[in-house]
Design an enzyme around this catalytic site. Sequence first.
Site, short mmCIF file in Angstrom:
data_model
loop_
_atom_site.label_atom_id
_atom_site.label_comp_id
_atom_site.label_asym_id
_atom_site.label_seq_id
_atom_site.Cartn_x
_atom_site.Cartn_y
_atom_site.Cartn_z
N GLY A 11 13.74 43.61 3.07
CA GLY A 11 15.01 43.74 1.96
C GLY A 11 15.16 44.74 2.71
N ARG A 72 13.81 38.64 8.65
CA ARG A 72 12.51 38.16 8.75
C ARG A 72 12.38 37.92 9.53
NH1 ARG A 72 11.64 40.88 3.08
NH2 ARG A 72 12.26 40.31 2.50
N ASP A 103 5.62 47.94 2.74
CA ASP A 103 4.91 47.32 3.21
C ASP A 103 4.62 46.14 4.30
OD1 ASP A 103 5.31 45.08 2.04
OD2 ASP A 103 3.13 44.91 0.66
N THR A 125 12.56 51.06 0.43
CA THR A 125 12.33 49.35 -0.42
C THR A 125 12.55 49.89 -2.11
OG1 THR A 125 10.88 47.88 -1.75
CG2 THR A 125 10.05 49.50 -0.70
N ASP A 127 11.55 48.66 -4.43
CA ASP A 127 10.43 48.04 -5.48
C ASP A 127 8.91 49.03 -6.07
OD1 ASP A 127 11.36 45.34 -5.12
OD2 ASP A 127 10.15 44.86 -2.69
N ASP A 129 6.77 49.80 -4.04
CA ASP A 129 5.66 49.15 -4.37
C ASP A 129 4.87 50.02 -3.04
OD1 ASP A 129 6.98 47.92 -2.82
OD2 ASP A 129 6.27 46.06 -3.41
N GLY A 170 12.04 43.64 -8.02
CA GLY A 170 10.68 44.92 -7.56
C GLY A 170 9.61 43.74 -7.75
N ARG A 171 9.78 42.53 -7.47
CA ARG A 171 8.42 41.89 -6.66
C ARG A 171 7.43 41.39 -7.14
NH1 ARG A 171 6.96 42.24 -0.52
NH2 ARG A 171 6.13 44.51 -1.22
#
Length: 319
Positions: A11, A72, A103, A125, A127, A129, A170-171
């Site tokens: 993303g 992707r 990741d 990202t 997110d 994370d 934020g997935r």
Amino acid sequence: MKRVAVLTSGGDAPGMNAAIRAVVRTSIYRRLEAVGVMKGFEGLIDGEFVPLTRSSVGGIIHRGGTILKTARSERFKTEEGVNRAFFQLKNAGIDGLAIIGGDGSFRGAQKLYEKGFPVIGIPGTIDNDVAGTDETIGFDTAVNTALEAVKKLRDTASSHDRLFIVEVMGREAGFIALEVAVASGAEYLVVPELPFSLGKLCDKLHDTRERGKTHSLIIVAEGAMSASALRAQLQDTAGYDARVTVLGYIQRGGSPTSFDAVLASRMGAFAVESLIEGKHGVMVGTMAHQMALTPLAESWQTKKRLSPEKLELVEKLSI
């Protein structure tokens, strides 16, 4: 080392262009050639390389998205795809590769590293994370974009005595939701990392009504549940009539904040310097405001945790 390539994967995130710019200009400063890979791992497999110069990255530091595009790649998940990408890099005379992404992108980077190719990761990202860095590129901008929307909704909630539920991205992580909840003074937070109690939420809303407060704000992370599902539960269980706003992809666009532009610039430059020094198979990051390197695998093998202090703040300050 003579030629460094850079690609963006997964993303998009505000600040990716600033990181690309830093990789290119640091490479040139170190008398290296800079090459861009179009369309992430898909473009890598197909050998879509473009030379990047000082002028190529002029004026992009404040642009959202990524000038290299992103995609992707199902093909890269196969051994054949990885081998083809490795061949394309070698055939183009590229000596090092900087991969900007999350990741999932770093899992791909690890595959190339295991084949002996010098790679380094730059965490981009919204997110936040990715373990191994306090903040990822794009997180601060996404938080501020969401916060601006929430502040406007607060005005409407107050004017009409409404209960608002705002769903943020934020997935499977609640970093954006937590940051927005603290900054907006939300009454309640729903994140994947914590068990959800409908009873506790209803008690909180009841207490606020008892104190004479007629409007409330709930921040929900998309990975926990949908805002619509929460609205239905509140309606069915306690009769609360809530308004729902899903912020969605607006959080991924726009110019990066100054924080993200500076962070991306620092990370991009540090990535090139690290490649030159022979530090491969790692991800750059910031720990306590200092640049740091972490093995790529740790970015997904180690679970990054929400700040207990900030979680407690939501509870303390929403009374």
